[in-house]
Design an enzyme around this catalytic site. Structure first.
Site, PDB file in Angstrom:
ATOM      1  N   ARG A  31       0.956  -0.903   0.119  1.00 19.54           N
ATOM      2  CA  ARG A  31       0.496   0.000  -0.287  1.00 19.54           C
ATOM      3  C   ARG A  31       0.608   1.016  -0.315  1.00 19.54           C
ATOM      4  NH1 ARG A  31      -3.796  -3.050  -1.569  1.00 19.54           N
ATOM      5  NH2 ARG A  31      -5.977  -2.649  -0.702  1.00 19.54           N
TER       6      ARG A  31
ATOM      7  N   GLU B 197      -4.059   7.655  -4.740  1.00 20.65           N
ATOM      8  CA  GLU B 197      -5.077   7.533  -5.901  1.00 20.65           C
ATOM      9  C   GLU B 197      -5.532   7.280  -6.784  1.00 20.65           C
ATOM     10  OE1 GLU B 197      -4.189   2.986  -5.550  1.00 20.65           O
ATOM     11  OE2 GLU B 197      -2.252   3.068  -4.959  1.00 20.65           O
TER      12      GLU B 197
ATOM     13  N   HIS C 185      -2.260   0.968 -10.018  1.00 23.74           N
ATOM     14  CA  HIS C 185      -2.146  -0.437  -8.737  1.00 23.74           C
ATOM     15  C   HIS C 185      -2.985  -2.211  -9.907  1.00 23.74           C
ATOM     16  CE1 HIS C 185      -4.480  -1.109  -4.784  1.00 23.74           C
ATOM     17  NE2 HIS C 185      -4.079  -2.120  -5.370  1.00 23.74           N
TER      18      HIS C 185
END
Ligand code: GLV
Length: 322
Positions: free
Chosen positions: A237, A266, A285
């Site tokens: 993360r 994000e 991601h």
């Protein structure tokens, strides 16, 4: 169709599963009729309504719907592996809710992503493209993966998947976890409390840690300052990394490059320094994305366990946050 309208008070008794989000339809199809007495309701678009929430005693999705706290849902199955967006809210509810998660094929997928970037780096793939663009014909250092050291923060299922992929390419692997307990996927393991846990000779440093209060901002100079010219890959993360320390570590040469699949925000703000830093590679991601098969299999495994009175293997310890 189950006619029983009494609310389940225990996850083992659930019979109305609400599925939400882009994988909901496919997951429901895969569950099919394998669970007699289990009704499903799918909300693919938009948030579930208060009526959906009042109907359900179990829920699966990527995030908790608004008004969840007013429902009587006793089991939540996360469609992803990282549960930082769900665990704190569930922990703070006055009633107990079981949280399980989807791991599925993620360890292998994560392993391949990390291996791809570790090999691209070792084989100078980006530099050769640049040389070609400049019509330069010049061999760079021979790639060294055999015996090179990869240090992996986190020895959970994903950390182990990453270690296995790297070992397959000849890397030695050092895992770092809370207590230093051994794990067969790693050549050695060190405790995070050991200031020397990250060996100086680390060539590739990988973060796979879950995001918790304890790990937030925990990867900074105290770790980066230990290594010299390592490649850093973050597939855990973004908020685990102190981003200013990362920048400093790149500038000071502790890190030679950072591959970041996850970021504190994000998508990142347009003016974030890492968008165009020459030593940073960003991916949106995508290192390992759970698919409907992963979710359906892990949901079924958890359901089987619950119906047999077992605690599902994928259960999350809400106090710990993973
Ligand atoms: C992806 O980041 C996941 O947590 O599954």
């Amino acid at each position: 169709m189950n006619q029983d309208s009494s609310a389940a008070t225990h996850p083992g008794d659930i019979h109305r599963l609400l599925l939400s989000g882009p994988l909901a339809e496919q997951v429901a199809e895969r569950l099919g009729t394998a669970y007699p007495g289990l009704e499903t309701r799918v909300v693919s678009q938009g948030p579930p309504s208060s009526d959906d929430l009042a109907w359900a005693d179990a829920y699966t999705g990527f995030r908790l719907p608004e008004g969840f706290e007013r429902s009587a849902i006793v089991w939540v199955h996360a469609m992803m592996a990282g549960v930082d967006a769900l665990a704190p809210a569930l922990r703070d509810l006055p009633r107990p809710v079981l949280l399980t998660r989807t791991v599925g094929d993620m360890p292998r997928k994560m392993g391949l992503y990390v291996l791809a970037y570790a090999l691209a780096d070792a084989h100078h793939l980006a530099e050769y493209r640049e040389q070609q663009a400049d019509r330069v014909w010049r061999p760079l250092d021979a790639p060294r993966t055999g015996g090179a050291l990869a240090t992996i923060l986190g020895t959970g299922e994903i950390g182990a998947g990453v270690a296995e992929a790297l070992q397959g390419a000849g890397f030695d692997t050092c895992g770092v976890n809370r207590t230093g307990h051994e794990h067969p996927a790693f050549s050695r393991v060190a405790a995070a409390t050991d200031p020397n846990a990250v060996p100086r000779e680390t060539n590739v440093l990988v973060n796979t840690l879950p995001l918790t209060l304890e790990t937030t901002g925990s990867i900074g100079m105290s770790i980066f300052g230990r290594v010299e010219g390592a490649l850093f890959i973050n597939v855990g993360r973004g908020a685990s990394v102190a981003m200013d320390d990362l920048r400093r570590a790149l500038e000071l040469g502790h890190l030679r490059h950072a591959v970041l699949d996850v970021l504190p925000t994000e998508p990142p703000p347009a003016d974030a320094w890492y968008w165009d830093h020459p030593q940073v590679t960003l991916t949106p991601h995508i290192a390992a994305v759970t698919d409907a098969g992963d979710v359906a299999r892990s949901l079924s495994a958890a359901l089987d366990d619950l119906r047999s009175g077992r605690t599902p293997e994928s259960s999350v310890d809400l106090a710990r946050g993973y």
